[in-house]
Design a protein around this motif. Structure first.
Motif, PDB file in Angstrom:
ATOM      1  N   THR A 102      10.885   9.096  -8.001  1.00  0.00           N
ATOM      2  CA  THR A 102      11.561  10.156  -8.751  1.00  0.00           C
ATOM      3  C   THR A 102      10.790  10.572  -9.997  1.00  0.00           C
ATOM      4  O   THR A 102      10.814  11.743 -10.373  1.00  0.00           O
ATOM      5  CB  THR A 102      12.983   9.706  -9.130  1.00  0.00           C
ATOM      6  OG1 THR A 102      12.943   8.358  -9.584  1.00  0.00           O
ATOM      7  CG2 THR A 102      13.892   9.757  -7.922  1.00  0.00           C
ATOM      8  N   ALA A 103      10.099   9.623 -10.628  1.00  0.00           N
ATOM      9  CA  ALA A 103       9.387   9.948 -11.871  1.00  0.00           C
ATOM     10  C   ALA A 103       8.331  11.029 -11.642  1.00  0.00           C
ATOM     11  O   ALA A 103       8.029  11.800 -12.552  1.00  0.00           O
ATOM     12  CB  ALA A 103       8.747   8.696 -12.452  1.00  0.00           C
ATOM     13  N   PHE A 104       7.772  11.077 -10.454  1.00  0.00           N
ATOM     14  CA  PHE A 104       6.708  12.048 -10.178  1.00  0.00           C
ATOM     15  C   PHE A 104       7.144  13.102  -9.174  1.00  0.00           C
ATOM     16  O   PHE A 104       6.333  13.912  -8.728  1.00  0.00           O
ATOM     17  CB  PHE A 104       5.457  11.327  -9.662  1.00  0.00           C
ATOM     18  CG  PHE A 104       5.056  10.165 -10.511  1.00  0.00           C
ATOM     19  CD1 PHE A 104       4.717  10.351 -11.853  1.00  0.00           C
ATOM     20  CD2 PHE A 104       5.051   8.883 -10.007  1.00  0.00           C
ATOM     21  CE1 PHE A 104       4.381   9.274 -12.648  1.00  0.00           C
ATOM     22  CE2 PHE A 104       4.715   7.807 -10.809  1.00  0.00           C
ATOM     23  CZ  PHE A 104       4.370   8.000 -12.136  1.00  0.00           C
ATOM     24  N   ASP A 105       8.432  13.074  -8.810  1.00  0.00           N
ATOM     25  CA  ASP A 105       8.950  14.031  -7.839  1.00  0.00           C
ATOM     26  C   ASP A 105       8.144  13.993  -6.546  1.00  0.00           C
ATOM     27  O   ASP A 105       7.790  15.027  -5.971  1.00  0.00           O
ATOM     28  CB  ASP A 105       8.959  15.444  -8.442  1.00  0.00           C
ATOM     29  CG  ASP A 105      10.001  16.332  -7.745  1.00  0.00           C
ATOM     30  OD1 ASP A 105      11.015  15.785  -7.274  1.00  0.00           O
ATOM     31  OD2 ASP A 105       9.783  17.544  -7.649  1.00  0.00           O
ATOM     32  N   GLN A 106       7.830  12.771  -6.103  1.00  0.00           N
ATOM     33  CA  GLN A 106       7.033  12.626  -4.892  1.00  0.00           C
ATOM     34  C   GLN A 106       7.697  11.636  -3.948  1.00  0.00           C
ATOM     35  O   GLN A 106       8.651  10.947  -4.300  1.00  0.00           O
ATOM     36  CB  GLN A 106       5.620  12.173  -5.246  1.00  0.00           C
ATOM     37  CG  GLN A 106       4.844  13.290  -5.970  1.00  0.00           C
ATOM     38  CD  GLN A 106       3.363  13.105  -5.823  1.00  0.00           C
ATOM     39  OE1 GLN A 106       2.838  12.128  -6.272  1.00  0.00           O
ATOM     40  NE2 GLN A 106       2.697  14.062  -5.209  1.00  0.00           N
ATOM     41  N   ILE A 107       7.167  11.609  -2.754  1.00  0.00           N
ATOM     42  CA  ILE A 107       7.648  10.697  -1.735  1.00  0.00           C
ATOM     43  C   ILE A 107       6.589   9.618  -1.525  1.00  0.00           C
ATOM     44  O   ILE A 107       5.400   9.941  -1.372  1.00  0.00           O
ATOM     45  CB  ILE A 107       7.874  11.468  -0.405  1.00  0.00           C
ATOM     46  CG1 ILE A 107       8.990  12.493  -0.570  1.00  0.00           C
ATOM     47  CG2 ILE A 107       8.158  10.516   0.746  1.00  0.00           C
ATOM     48  CD1 ILE A 107      10.350  11.913  -0.828  1.00  0.00           C
ATOM     49  N   GLY A 108       7.018   8.379  -1.531  1.00  0.00           N
ATOM     50  CA  GLY A 108       6.099   7.277  -1.296  1.00  0.00           C
ATOM     51  C   GLY A 108       6.258   6.737   0.118  1.00  0.00           C
ATOM     52  O   GLY A 108       7.364   6.428   0.551  1.00  0.00           O
TER      53      GLY A 108
ATOM     54  N   SER B 178       0.857  -1.176   0.000  1.00  0.00           N
ATOM     55  CA  SER B 178       0.000   0.000   0.000  1.00  0.00           C
ATOM     56  C   SER B 178       0.899   1.234   0.000  1.00  0.00           C
ATOM     57  O   SER B 178       1.743   1.387   0.875  1.00  0.00           O
ATOM     58  CB  SER B 178      -0.891  -0.031   1.251  1.00  0.00           C
ATOM     59  OG  SER B 178      -1.476   1.225   1.486  1.00  0.00           O
ATOM     60  N   VAL B 179       0.742   2.086  -1.026  1.00  0.00           N
ATOM     61  CA  VAL B 179       1.618   3.241  -1.187  1.00  0.00           C
ATOM     62  C   VAL B 179       0.798   4.532  -1.135  1.00  0.00           C
ATOM     63  O   VAL B 179      -0.236   4.642  -1.810  1.00  0.00           O
ATOM     64  CB  VAL B 179       2.367   3.190  -2.542  1.00  0.00           C
ATOM     65  CG1 VAL B 179       3.294   4.394  -2.692  1.00  0.00           C
ATOM     66  CG2 VAL B 179       3.146   1.893  -2.686  1.00  0.00           C
ATOM     67  N   ALA B 180       1.234   5.494  -0.359  1.00  0.00           N
ATOM     68  CA  ALA B 180       0.617   6.827  -0.332  1.00  0.00           C
ATOM     69  C   ALA B 180       1.669   7.826  -0.808  1.00  0.00           C
ATOM     70  O   ALA B 180       2.780   7.844  -0.280  1.00  0.00           O
ATOM     71  CB  ALA B 180       0.143   7.172   1.076  1.00  0.00           C
ATOM     72  N   LEU B 181       1.316   8.626  -1.812  1.00  0.00           N
ATOM     73  CA  LEU B 181       2.255   9.603  -2.352  1.00  0.00           C
ATOM     74  C   LEU B 181       1.986  10.986  -1.775  1.00  0.00           C
ATOM     75  O   LEU B 181       0.851  11.453  -1.761  1.00  0.00           O
ATOM     76  CB  LEU B 181       2.155   9.685  -3.878  1.00  0.00           C
ATOM     77  CG  LEU B 181       2.581   8.467  -4.683  1.00  0.00           C
ATOM     78  CD1 LEU B 181       2.517   8.782  -6.183  1.00  0.00           C
ATOM     79  CD2 LEU B 181       3.972   8.001  -4.295  1.00  0.00           C
ATOM     80  N   PHE B 182       3.064  11.611  -1.304  1.00  0.00           N
ATOM     81  CA  PHE B 182       3.008  12.979  -0.797  1.00  0.00           C
ATOM     82  C   PHE B 182       3.954  13.834  -1.636  1.00  0.00           C
ATOM     83  O   PHE B 182       4.981  13.343  -2.110  1.00  0.00           O
ATOM     84  CB  PHE B 182       3.473  13.046   0.658  1.00  0.00           C
ATOM     85  CG  PHE B 182       2.528  12.430   1.649  1.00  0.00           C
ATOM     86  CD1 PHE B 182       2.508  11.057   1.861  1.00  0.00           C
ATOM     87  CD2 PHE B 182       1.674  13.227   2.390  1.00  0.00           C
ATOM     88  CE1 PHE B 182       1.641  10.491   2.785  1.00  0.00           C
ATOM     89  CE2 PHE B 182       0.803  12.673   3.324  1.00  0.00           C
ATOM     90  CZ  PHE B 182       0.787  11.298   3.516  1.00  0.00           C
ATOM     91  N   PRO B 183       3.663  15.144  -1.803  1.00  0.00           N
ATOM     92  CA  PRO B 183       4.646  16.010  -2.438  1.00  0.00           C
ATOM     93  C   PRO B 183       5.904  16.076  -1.588  1.00  0.00           C
ATOM     94  O   PRO B 183       5.815  15.981  -0.356  1.00  0.00           O
ATOM     95  CB  PRO B 183       3.969  17.378  -2.492  1.00  0.00           C
ATOM     96  CG  PRO B 183       2.638  17.236  -1.870  1.00  0.00           C
ATOM     97  CD  PRO B 183       2.461  15.841  -1.362  1.00  0.00           C
ATOM     98  N   LYS B 184       7.045  16.213  -2.250  1.00  0.00           N
ATOM     99  CA  LYS B 184       8.310  16.278  -1.501  1.00  0.00           C
ATOM    100  C   LYS B 184       8.265  17.368  -0.427  1.00  0.00           C
ATOM    101  O   LYS B 184       8.813  17.217   0.657  1.00  0.00           O
ATOM    102  CB  LYS B 184       9.460  16.567  -2.467  1.00  0.00           C
ATOM    103  CG  LYS B 184      10.200  15.341  -2.908  1.00  0.00           C
ATOM    104  CD  LYS B 184      11.428  15.732  -3.710  1.00  0.00           C
ATOM    105  CE  LYS B 184      12.298  14.521  -3.985  1.00  0.00           C
ATOM    106  NZ  LYS B 184      13.377  14.813  -4.930  1.00  0.00           N
ATOM    107  N   SER B 185       7.604  18.480  -0.765  1.00  0.00           N
ATOM    108  CA  SER B 185       7.566  19.622   0.150  1.00  0.00           C
ATOM    109  C   SER B 185       6.776  19.317   1.416  1.00  0.00           C
ATOM    110  O   SER B 185       6.864  20.054   2.396  1.00  0.00           O
ATOM    111  CB  SER B 185       6.956  20.829  -0.567  1.00  0.00           C
ATOM    112  OG  SER B 185       5.650  20.516  -1.003  1.00  0.00           O
ATOM    113  N   ALA B 186       5.989  18.235   1.404  1.00  0.00           N
ATOM    114  CA  ALA B 186       5.163  17.902   2.564  1.00  0.00           C
ATOM    115  C   ALA B 186       5.911  17.063   3.586  1.00  0.00           C
ATOM    116  O   ALA B 186       5.383  16.766   4.649  1.00  0.00           O
ATOM    117  CB  ALA B 186       3.911  17.142   2.107  1.00  0.00           C
ATOM    118  N   VAL B 187       7.145  16.673   3.272  1.00  0.00           N
ATOM    119  CA  VAL B 187       7.875  15.711   4.094  1.00  0.00           C
ATOM    120  C   VAL B 187       9.035  16.386   4.826  1.00  0.00           C
ATOM    121  O   VAL B 187       9.884  17.011   4.207  1.00  0.00           O
ATOM    122  CB  VAL B 187       8.401  14.555   3.214  1.00  0.00           C
ATOM    123  CG1 VAL B 187       9.164  13.538   4.056  1.00  0.00           C
ATOM    124  CG2 VAL B 187       7.257  13.887   2.461  1.00  0.00           C
TER     125      VAL B 187
END
Ligand SMILES: [Zn+2]
Ligand SMILES: [Zn+2]
Length: 139
Positions: free
Chosen positions: A84-90, A43-52
């Protein structure tokens, strides 16, 4: 109003703050997730990098294949991965409090070793807005 969620590794050395809700959440059945988790899917939740924000502890970075993954230097538990493909944190949805992660679909189902029958779409690779074919498979 902005809400935040803190997640921790197993030993508690590392604490990471996530601002707001995930942009999107899904189940990933890829062989990379299988190898790292030891489970059939994740189960993966993606957050914007800036949110971490890393509040405390020491993270070390490693890669199995493509994604840089960050784990606690002491207990070795993965805390998050860079998509990295979506510039997000999983973040593993199982590390979040109940109700924070609401998976909307399944991806990389062509690798699935343990199909999950539910009402969500099951993409062979990924939805088109995630760079996939958008093809679904029936389980
Ligand atoms: Zn730890
Ligand atoms: Zn995966």
């Amino acid at each position: 109003m902005s809400t935040s969620t803190d997640i921790a590794c197993a030993c508690g050395d590392v604490r990471v703050r996530l601002e707001g809700a995930p942009d999107i959440a899904f189940y990933c059945h890829c062989d990379d997730c299988q190898a790292v988790s030891g489970g059939a899917y994740v189960s993966v939740a993606l957050f914007p990098k800036s949110a971490v924000t890393v509040l405390r502890g020491t993270l070390e970075t490693w890669k199995l294949r493509a994604l840089p993954r960050h784990r606690c230097a002491r207990c070795g538990i993965q805390v998050f991965a860079e998509v990295t493909a979506f510039d997000q944190i999983g973040v593993n949805g199982a590390r979040l409090p109940p109700g924070v992660s609401k998976p909307a679909f399944h991806i990389q189902c062509r690798y699935a070793v343990n199909p999950v029958v539910d009402d969500l779409p099951h993409y062979a690779d990924a939805p088109t807005d995630f760079g996939g074919s958008g093809n679904t498979i029936g389980w």
